[in-house]
Design a protein around this motif. Sequence first.
Motif, PDB file in Angstrom:
ATOM      1  N   ILE A 295       0.858  -1.176   0.000  1.00 43.70           N
ATOM      2  CA  ILE A 295       0.000   0.000   0.000  1.00 43.70           C
ATOM      3  C   ILE A 295       0.890   1.220   0.000  1.00 43.70           C
ATOM      4  O   ILE A 295       1.591   1.493   0.973  1.00 43.70           O
ATOM      5  CB  ILE A 295      -0.953  -0.001   1.202  1.00 43.70           C
ATOM      6  CG1 ILE A 295      -1.869  -1.218   1.064  1.00 43.70           C
ATOM      7  CG2 ILE A 295      -1.732   1.300   1.268  1.00 43.70           C
ATOM      8  CD1 ILE A 295      -3.098  -1.188   1.899  1.00 43.70           C
ATOM      9  N   ALA A 296       0.864   1.950  -1.115  1.00 43.66           N
ATOM     10  CA  ALA A 296       1.695   3.142  -1.224  1.00 43.66           C
ATOM     11  C   ALA A 296       0.855   4.354  -0.887  1.00 43.66           C
ATOM     12  O   ALA A 296      -0.364   4.338  -1.037  1.00 43.66           O
ATOM     13  CB  ALA A 296       2.248   3.258  -2.642  1.00 43.66           C
ATOM     14  N   GLY A 297       1.495   5.390  -0.433  1.00 49.56           N
ATOM     15  CA  GLY A 297       0.758   6.610  -0.130  1.00 49.56           C
ATOM     16  C   GLY A 297       1.594   7.531   0.729  1.00 49.56           C
ATOM     17  O   GLY A 297       2.483   7.077   1.438  1.00 49.56           O
ATOM     18  N   ILE A 471       8.229  -0.195  -1.397  1.00 49.93           N
ATOM     19  CA  ILE A 471       6.997  -0.748  -1.950  1.00 49.93           C
ATOM     20  C   ILE A 471       7.274  -1.370  -3.317  1.00 49.93           C
ATOM     21  O   ILE A 471       6.863  -2.489  -3.619  1.00 49.93           O
ATOM     22  CB  ILE A 471       5.938   0.370  -2.103  1.00 49.93           C
ATOM     23  CG1 ILE A 471       5.491   0.882  -0.732  1.00 49.93           C
ATOM     24  CG2 ILE A 471       4.764  -0.109  -2.930  1.00 49.93           C
ATOM     25  CD1 ILE A 471       4.429   0.072  -0.064  1.00 49.93           C
ATOM     26  N   ARG A 472       8.008  -0.640  -4.138  1.00 48.04           N
ATOM     27  CA  ARG A 472       8.232  -1.122  -5.496  1.00 48.04           C
ATOM     28  C   ARG A 472       9.120  -2.355  -5.527  1.00 48.04           C
ATOM     29  O   ARG A 472       8.935  -3.243  -6.351  1.00 48.04           O
ATOM     30  CB  ARG A 472       8.832  -0.008  -6.367  1.00 48.04           C
ATOM     31  CG  ARG A 472       7.822   1.096  -6.625  1.00 48.04           C
ATOM     32  CD  ARG A 472       8.427   2.229  -7.396  1.00 48.04           C
ATOM     33  NE  ARG A 472       8.825   1.817  -8.728  1.00 48.04           N
ATOM     34  CZ  ARG A 472       9.973   2.153  -9.293  1.00 48.04           C
ATOM     35  NH1 ARG A 472      10.835   2.888  -8.632  1.00 48.04           N
ATOM     36  NH2 ARG A 472      10.258   1.753 -10.501  1.00 48.04           N
ATOM     37  N   SER A 473      10.094  -2.432  -4.636  1.00 50.20           N
ATOM     38  CA  SER A 473      10.981  -3.578  -4.750  1.00 50.20           C
ATOM     39  C   SER A 473      10.385  -4.835  -4.109  1.00 50.20           C
ATOM     40  O   SER A 473      10.756  -5.935  -4.463  1.00 50.20           O
ATOM     41  CB  SER A 473      12.366  -3.249  -4.187  1.00 50.20           C
ATOM     42  OG  SER A 473      12.383  -3.378  -2.805  1.00 50.20           O
ATOM     43  N   PRO A 491       0.856  -2.752 -11.205  1.00 49.24           N
ATOM     44  CA  PRO A 491       1.811  -3.847 -11.014  1.00 49.24           C
ATOM     45  C   PRO A 491       3.092  -3.308 -10.389  1.00 49.24           C
ATOM     46  O   PRO A 491       3.311  -2.097 -10.352  1.00 49.24           O
ATOM     47  CB  PRO A 491       2.048  -4.356 -12.433  1.00 49.24           C
ATOM     48  CG  PRO A 491       1.703  -3.212 -13.322  1.00 49.24           C
ATOM     49  CD  PRO A 491       0.642  -2.433 -12.620  1.00 49.24           C
ATOM     50  N   SER A 492       3.959  -4.220  -9.943  1.00 52.40           N
ATOM     51  CA  SER A 492       5.135  -3.768  -9.198  1.00 52.40           C
ATOM     52  C   SER A 492       6.134  -3.016 -10.069  1.00 52.40           C
ATOM     53  O   SER A 492       6.977  -2.301  -9.567  1.00 52.40           O
ATOM     54  CB  SER A 492       5.829  -4.966  -8.562  1.00 52.40           C
ATOM     55  OG  SER A 492       6.267  -5.841  -9.573  1.00 52.40           O
TER      56      SER A 492
END
Lengths: 508, 323
Positions: A295-297, A471-473, A491-492
């Motif tokens: 969960i990004a933000g 988050i991305r990795s 997607p990642s």
Amino acid sequence: MNLQSSANEPAIELVGIDKKFGAVHANKNINLSVGKGSIHGIIGENGAGKSTLMSILYGFYHADEGEIRIQGRPVSIRDSQAAIAAGIGMVHQHFMLVENFTVLENVMLGAEGGQLLAKGVAGARKELKRLETDYGLEVDPDALIEELPVGRQQRVEILKALYRGADILILDEPTGVLTPAEADHLFRILQVLRDQGKTIILITHKLREIMAITDTVSVMRRGEMVATRKTAETTVAELAELMVGRRVLLRVEKQEAKPGPVLLSVKNLIVKDGRGVTMVDDVSFDVRAGEIVGIAGVAGNGQSELLEALAGIRKPVSGEIFIDGKPVEAADPALLRQLGLAHIPEDRHHMGLVLKFEEYENSILGYHHDPRYGRGAMLDLDAIRRQAEEQIAKYDIRPPNAQLKTANFSGGNQQKIVVAREIERDPKMLLIGQPTRGVDIGAIEFIHRRIIEMRDTGKAVLLVSVELDEIRSLSDRILVMFAGKIVGEKPSDADEQTLGLMMAGIAA
Amino acid sequence: MEYFDTFVSILGSAIRLSIPLLFTALAGLFSERAGIFDIGLEGKMLASAFAAACAAYWTGNAWAGLGAGIMVAIIFSLLHGFASITNRGNQIVSGVALNFIAAGLTIVLGTAWFNQGGRTGQVPPEGRFSGIVLPGAEMMRDVPIIGPLYANVISGNNILTYIAFLMVPLSWWVLYRTRFGLRLRAVGENPGAVDTAGVSVVWLRYRALIVTGFLAGFAGTYLSIAQSAAFINNMSAGKGYIALAALIFAKWKPVPVMFACLLFGFLDAFANFMQGKSLPMIGEVPVQIFQALPYILTCILLAGFIGVARPPKAGGVAYTKER
Ligand SMILES: Nc1ncnc2c1ncn2[C@@H]1O[C@H](COP(=O)(O)OP(=O)(O)OP(=O)(O)O)[C@@H](O)[C@H]1O
Ligand SMILES: [Mg+2]
């Protein structure tokens, strides 16, 4: 090793500084020289002794041995007052502000300019105004600290130092609590300060920041100063290696996820915070076995409340949570743990640890009913200690002493204690909040690897982090949260730009 | 008219009963705003009442009594400081211990010196603070409403009463208008901020406790040589705790502290008045109800029904640099 860190004459010289806390040798014969008008970075693993060294320079601790020279003159810094008199200001890792005071009162505290406040107030206002125009440090002098966002509070700390006429500014992990935009703003301020001749020491775990803003950088390892480099002549890879003493993977490798059945499911969840403001607004998603959902933000967009609701700490207003397809009736952390849900809370000090407990006591926090740790009302201390020692070895928690008070571990090592406790329980589902806040890159690599191993053994992982890189990795799918809503799924391999815009609520 | 006279007389006694509360609550205000909980107010009041009575009895001088009362209260304060600031002991434990010491020591010394079962000798009139008649009180007495109020409530009190009311704006001024006050409020919220600003936390807290002792000394003195003419066993009778309740009730602010003390003093006076009287329809009301009211009101407040009472954040914790 007395490598001059800049062509200029040094503003600060530390010679042979040594400091022990009982058995812990926090600083070993440290030599450091920082050039006037430069930004000098200090990096190092958790517990390397960075904060201790800076606290000695600021008169908060006393060195057992060694000499401090400021602008070429040896000074004895007995207390913070002496440090202030020598022109040193410090922004502490945990802010030193009086929360129910105004900005002005906080800035004046200790430098009131006379027995009566009235005399100093006008002068202080004028000086604040000047600092604002000179350095772009704007804050409302009459605002209450507790009503300011962290980025602003930090600005007040910087103002406090400058107001006292600091020529040397120490910042201990200033970006740990900031959003990326706030961090950028801070760096612009630091550059202005340097250009006006101030000397800045910056402690951080983020090598990207070191590369972006410092002129020179020193590396500490296990209490020793192991290297000093010109930033322009070094690389992230070299610094990482110097810090940890081995090569580090800056991005963990992972296989394609093999998602299984849905283990955790959230439907139309609405959560309010303590003030009654809706923080999570009609959120629904699933997490499957064997996948990591990130969960990004930007901090404060409802992620914390979402995590707390899922962990049973905060009661949702409405909506449903399913574990293994079965609805969860009550907000009850103990029950959730029995169902196989582990939780690494965002804030280790408030929720993850009892700082006054010894390490081994914290290593079973929340699991003390487990029959492995004793029968009936009695705890089996031997078994608990043995297991704590195993975890210490496996997670390389330093110093390796299960009977040390938890407060005396450095921040990163405290985090490892929490991570070890929750992961070693072998849960079915794992909720993770900010797993690497304040953690050094060696430990980050380790924690990330453990999280991916969890996924590969078929656990469902929900990861909340304000670090987009993290988050991305790690994530297999990324949900972006903004103003309490999930504004989209990516997607990642989604690019940073797109995610950044979504996090700002601009594009979906 | 008869009702009015009764009212005036209750009001007069309310003022008299609220003075020791006011001094003590203001005393507690200084230490608690500096982050040192002071459950030992009761003991300070008792010990200083004893010291004031002894000194006044021997010298025949009320001011000497006041000086002794203040001295002893300050010594008790410093002991509290030594235990809880210097040695970082538990503030509640230290305060309770001082209460016991005061209760025991006053009896032991009193019996040894005066041999009257814990009473001190009767203090002669010169050794006491007696009522001052303000100018015009007699002339005003016949003016309706205002006259009796002026003559019986405002005039005729002893000097300590007027000092008590002066202490309210003075405390406010010290707390909010001076450097000492700013630092004192800061150290009760976040001692780390004070320390890193280059100010000694220890010395600051000691100074706050000295002010506490100073004010508590007035309270004790008032009890033994203004309100009465001798020290009597356990004469503080829980007033230190009521003052603490008033302090909380007033949310640690000087002016509200005054109103809280007046309210609690009024309840006490009313309870005395109701003693043995019965109300129409209800019958005799047990005085204990009125005596318990200050505590009940404070509990209601703490439960969050009358706004929130937020104590100083660093209250009760000793300051250490170690983590
Ligand atoms: N007050 C203290 N009492 C006992 N031990 C301490 C104290 N302060 C620090 N230590 C120990 O000294 C060592 C150095 O700690 P320090 O906080 O300086 O590390 P750091 O480099 O700032 O780490 P981090 O990156 O995690 O903030 C650690 O092992 C820590 O446990
Ligand atoms: Mg640190």
